[in-house]
Scaffold this active site. Structure first.
Site, PDB file in Angstrom:
ATOM      1  N   LEU A   1     -11.019   6.461   1.655  1.00  0.00           N
ATOM      2  CA  LEU A   1     -11.372   5.153   2.220  1.00  0.00           C
ATOM      3  C   LEU A   1     -10.140   4.257   2.197  1.00  0.00           C
ATOM      4  CD1 LEU A   1     -14.882   4.532   0.635  1.00  0.00           C
ATOM      5  CD2 LEU A   1     -14.238   5.873   2.652  1.00  0.00           C
TER       6      LEU A   1
ATOM      7  N   ARG B   1      -5.631 -10.094  -0.909  1.00  0.00           N
ATOM      8  CA  ARG B   1      -4.903 -10.645  -2.058  1.00  0.00           C
ATOM      9  C   ARG B   1      -3.458 -10.155  -2.182  1.00  0.00           C
ATOM     10  NH1 ARG B   1      -8.750  -9.308  -6.766  1.00  0.00           N
ATOM     11  NH2 ARG B   1      -9.756  -7.974  -5.212  1.00  0.00           N
TER      12      ARG B   1
ATOM     13  N   GLN C   1     -12.595   2.763  11.364  1.00  0.00           N
ATOM     14  CA  GLN C   1     -13.756   1.931  11.039  1.00  0.00           C
ATOM     15  C   GLN C   1     -13.397   0.538  11.568  1.00  0.00           C
ATOM     16  OE1 GLN C   1     -14.233   0.799   6.948  1.00  0.00           O
ATOM     17  NE2 GLN C   1     -16.456   0.541   7.115  1.00  0.00           N
TER      18      GLN C   1
ATOM     19  N   TYR D   1     -10.260   6.667  -2.886  1.00  0.00           N
ATOM     20  CA  TYR D   1      -9.829   5.379  -2.334  1.00  0.00           C
ATOM     21  C   TYR D   1      -8.327   5.423  -2.049  1.00  0.00           C
ATOM     22  CZ  TYR D   1     -14.119   2.952  -3.989  1.00  0.00           C
ATOM     23  OH  TYR D   1     -15.401   2.530  -4.198  1.00  0.00           O
TER      24      TYR D   1
ATOM     25  N   LYS E   1      33.698   8.313   3.189  1.00  0.00           N
ATOM     26  CA  LYS E   1      32.649   8.542   4.178  1.00  0.00           C
ATOM     27  C   LYS E   1      32.949   9.806   4.961  1.00  0.00           C
ATOM     28  CE  LYS E   1      32.474   7.924   8.293  1.00  0.00           C
ATOM     29  NZ  LYS E   1      32.691   7.521   9.683  1.00  0.00           N
TER      30      LYS E   1
ATOM     31  N   ALA F   1      47.047   4.275  -4.678  1.00  0.00           N
ATOM     32  CA  ALA F   1      46.211   3.075  -4.590  1.00  0.00           C
ATOM     33  C   ALA F   1      46.351   2.404  -3.237  1.00  0.00           C
ATOM     34  CB  ALA F   1      46.607   2.106  -5.691  1.00  0.00           C
TER      35      ALA F   1
ATOM     36  N   TYR G   1      39.157   4.379  13.134  1.00  0.00           N
ATOM     37  CA  TYR G   1      38.305   3.773  14.160  1.00  0.00           C
ATOM     38  C   TYR G   1      39.138   2.843  15.016  1.00  0.00           C
ATOM     39  CZ  TYR G   1      34.054   1.321  15.789  1.00  0.00           C
ATOM     40  OH  TYR G   1      33.034   0.777  16.521  1.00  0.00           O
TER      41      TYR G   1
HETATM   42  C1  UD1 Z   1     -16.110  -0.591  -5.063  1.00  0.00           C
HETATM   43  C2  UD1 Z   1     -17.461  -0.097  -5.607  1.00  0.00           C
HETATM   44  C3  UD1 Z   1     -17.591  -0.505  -7.065  1.00  0.00           C
HETATM   45  C4  UD1 Z   1     -16.426   0.050  -7.858  1.00  0.00           C
HETATM   46  C5  UD1 Z   1     -15.118  -0.410  -7.248  1.00  0.00           C
HETATM   47  C6  UD1 Z   1     -13.956   0.273  -7.930  1.00  0.00           C
HETATM   48  C7  UD1 Z   1     -19.043  -0.120  -3.751  1.00  0.00           C
HETATM   49  C8  UD1 Z   1     -20.147  -0.866  -3.110  1.00  0.00           C
HETATM   50  N1  UD1 Z   1     -18.530  -0.683  -4.836  1.00  0.00           N
HETATM   51  O1  UD1 Z   1     -16.159  -1.996  -5.108  1.00  0.00           O
HETATM   52  O2  UD1 Z   1     -18.802  -0.024  -7.609  1.00  0.00           O
HETATM   53  O3  UD1 Z   1     -16.504  -0.372  -9.205  1.00  0.00           O
HETATM   54  O4  UD1 Z   1     -15.060  -0.059  -5.860  1.00  0.00           O
HETATM   55  O5  UD1 Z   1     -12.774  -0.263  -7.468  1.00  0.00           O
HETATM   56  O6  UD1 Z   1     -18.685   0.942  -3.316  1.00  0.00           O
HETATM   57  N2  UD1 Z   1     -13.258   0.247   2.153  1.00  0.00           N
HETATM   58  C9  UD1 Z   1     -13.271   0.685   3.468  1.00  0.00           C
HETATM   59  N3  UD1 Z   1     -14.172   0.136   4.337  1.00  0.00           N
HETATM   60  C10 UD1 Z   1     -15.038  -0.829   3.956  1.00  0.00           C
HETATM   61  C11 UD1 Z   1     -14.999  -1.282   2.627  1.00  0.00           C
HETATM   62  C12 UD1 Z   1     -14.104  -0.710   1.750  1.00  0.00           C
HETATM   63  O7  UD1 Z   1     -12.518   1.564   3.863  1.00  0.00           O
HETATM   64  O8  UD1 Z   1     -15.813  -1.283   4.803  1.00  0.00           O
HETATM   65  C13 UD1 Z   1     -12.297   0.853   1.240  1.00  0.00           C
HETATM   66  C14 UD1 Z   1     -11.268  -0.140   0.735  1.00  0.00           C
HETATM   67  O9  UD1 Z   1     -10.129  -0.137   1.554  1.00  0.00           O
HETATM   68  C15 UD1 Z   1     -10.964   0.388  -0.651  1.00  0.00           C
HETATM   69  C16 UD1 Z   1     -12.256   1.044  -1.094  1.00  0.00           C
HETATM   70  O10 UD1 Z   1     -12.988   1.289   0.088  1.00  0.00           O
HETATM   71  O11 UD1 Z   1      -9.977   1.382  -0.637  1.00  0.00           O
HETATM   72  C17 UD1 Z   1     -13.052   0.163  -2.047  1.00  0.00           C
HETATM   73  O12 UD1 Z   1     -13.357  -1.033  -1.410  1.00  0.00           O
HETATM   74  P1  UD1 Z   1     -13.397  -2.396  -2.195  1.00  0.00           P
HETATM   75  O13 UD1 Z   1     -13.770  -3.464  -1.249  1.00  0.00           O
HETATM   76  O14 UD1 Z   1     -12.175  -2.545  -2.996  1.00  0.00           O
HETATM   77  O15 UD1 Z   1     -14.641  -2.103  -3.147  1.00  0.00           O
HETATM   78  P2  UD1 Z   1     -15.097  -2.976  -4.359  1.00  0.00           P
HETATM   79  O16 UD1 Z   1     -15.903  -4.116  -3.843  1.00  0.00           O
HETATM   80  O17 UD1 Z   1     -13.971  -3.230  -5.251  1.00  0.00           O
END
Ligand code: UD1
Ligand code: CA
Length: 456
Positions: A8, A15, A73, A100, A350, A379, A386
């Site tokens: 994902l 942030r 997505q 992730y 070089k 030295a 060039y």
């Molecule tokens: C998620 C988990 C939480 C866990 C935490 C750990 C869920 C609902 N919650 O929360 O339980 O403790 O991770 O860090 O799963 N992402 C997508 N598409 C989306 C949303 C997210 O690709 O629509 C990806 C983000 O880029 C990221 C990962 O999924 O790499 C996690 O998303 P993030 O929004 O950080 O999840 P948390 O709310 O932190």
């Protein structure tokens, strides 16, 4: 067993306060997503799918060499929604592994142990005990200790917020089951998102048991949400590499002030690195090599018994056995030094080769040159390679002696054992064994007087 790994990586990373998508920020010169990808590549029989979204074009372009399926997505509606995008590409019998893209330091061993917990009656979940679980989904267990569901912090009751066991987000389960549960996700929760975590409760309702395992260290499952966390994981990663090098026979005077942003493919023993050494790209370093403080080495091959003194910059170079380089030397791409070559302070080289036992010890520029063996370059020698448009070659044959402050205007050849007088501008080939010099004759003017200031 066939594995489908879904990474994902669509999230924005607000942030980070960056134009760059979060997953392209780097640890040790590699994008966060690449760390995850490289680790998962080591699983056998694995097909990798990456869910991307934010910064789509740049992500695809930067990571175009990945052997992975890319699934866009378009709107980030939650982790469950992200996995739903891949549903059509998951076979029922696959073991699906969810990772992730912003959790870069997860270890292969941890993933293998997780996957080993998957069978027809289980879902494998990676959890972590945290001193401060703020922001994490909490693992809810029944009185028998069985996991019953995951509750997101924003949806959690006060007593649930006290749970210290957090969800890492990383899990593995058979594809057929996952697809069925994904179809039933709703966004009826505090964040209005489709939570992947809701599949846990559905699994339990279907009689599936949730088998949990933990990483060896919390750092493995830490995500990057801001640049402070990025710097923390960079340090963790560097510390780990430093320890590996020390275990392999390298002395690091201060492992906290050593950075490897790449690899050392062939590594000798009894290498000593002083503080603030940075090694980048693909390198090879022989035994008994000393590397002085503040030296930057990139894509280079360094032979046994080489000594590199402080403050050198070395890129795409080969340094032969027993050579000594620096302090303050710069070896630019395509520099090849044979054995026992001495390159001293404020010398830039070089695209040149220097044969064995030659010395270029002070304040010189050698470019596009072939320098023979036992040559002494005095030295302040400069190869004028060039003309503003073209580059030309300088050849200095074995045993030549170039006096100080000489310009060698290329193309030019200095013959074997030739001597060039100091201060010469050499524009034509210089024959072997002879002294060649081009110098205005020295004169002295008798009775000459310095100008004197007039008193007002
Ligand atoms: C998620 C988990 C939480 C866990 C935490 C750990 C869920 C609902 N919650 O929360 O339980 O403790 O991770 O860090 O799963 N992402 C997508 N598409 C989306 C949303 C997210 O690709 O629509 C990806 C983000 O880029 C990221 C990962 O999924 O790499 C996690 O998303 P993030 O929004 O950080 O999840 P948390 O709310 O932190
Ligand atoms: Ca997160």
């Amino acid at each position: 067993m066939k594995i489908t790994t879904i990474i994902l990586a669509a999230g924005k990373g607000t942030r980070m306060r960056s134009e760059l998508p979060k997953i392209l920020h780097q640890i040790a010169d590699r994008p966060l997503l690449q760390h995850v990808y490289d680790m998962s590549r080591q699983l056998n029989n694995n097909s990798i799918k990456i869910v991307y979204g934010h910064g789509a074009d740049l992500v695809r372009e930067t990571l175009k060499d990945f052997d992975a399926g890319w699934i866009e997505q378009k709107q980030q509606l939650g982790t469950g929604h992200a996995v739903q995008q891949v549903s059509g590409q998951i076979a029922d019998t696959d073991t699906v592994l969810i990772l992730y893209g912003d959790v870069p330091l997860l270890k292969l061993d941890t993933v293998k142990k997780l996957i080993a917990n998957v069978d027809d009656g289980t879902l494998a979940l990676l959890t972590v005990n945290l001193d401060n679980p703020a922001g994490y989904g909490r693992i809810v267990r029944d009185s028998a200790g069985q996991v019953t569901r995951i509750v997101e912090e924003k949806d959690a009751a006060e007593d649930e917020k006290l749970i210290r066991e957090g969800n890492t987000g990383i899990l593995a389960v058979h594809g057929g089951k996952l697809k069925k549960w994904l179809n039933r996700l709703t966004n009826n929760n505090a964040q209005g998102e489709y939570y992947l975590t809701d599949v846990i409760e559905m699994a339990v309702a279907d009689g599936i048991s949730i088998v949990t395992s933990q990483p060896e260290s919390v750092d493995e499952v830490l995500g990057v949400n801001n640049r402070i966390q990025l710097s923390h994981l960079e340090r963790v990663y560097q510390q780990e590499q430093a320890c590996q090098l020390m275990e392999q026979g390298v002395t690091l005077i201060d492992p906290a002030r050593f950075d490897l942003r790449g690899s050392i493919e062939n590594l000798g023993i009894d290498i000593i690195c002083d503080v603030n050494v940075i090694i980048e790209g693909k390198n090879s370093i022989g035994s008994n090599v000393k590397i002085g403080a503040n030296t930057h080495i990139k894509n280079s091959i360094i032979g046994d018994n080489v000594e590199i003194l402080a403050n050198c910059v070395i890129e795409n170079a080969v340094i032969g056995r027993g050579s000594r380089v620096g302090p303050y030397a710069r070896l630019r791409p395509e520099t090849v030094l044979a054995e026992d070559v001495h390159i001293g302070n404020f010398v830039e080289i070089k695209k040149s080769t220097v044969a064995a036992f030659s010395k270029i010890n002070h304040l010189s520029y050698i470019g596009d040159s072939t320098v023979g063996s036992k040559v002494n370059v005095g030295a302040g020698t400069i190869t004028c390679n060039y003309d503003g448009v073209n580059k030309f070659e300088t050849i200095i044959e074995d045993g030549a002696f170039i006096g100080s402050d000489t310009q060698l205007v290329a193309p030019v050849t200095i013959g074997k054992n030739a001597t060039i007088g100091a201060g010469s501008t050499i524009t034509r080939d210089s024959p072997e064994n002879q002294l060649t010099l081009s110098r205005v004759k020295q004169i002295s003017i008798a009775g000459w007087q310095r100008p004197v200031k007039q008193e007002k």
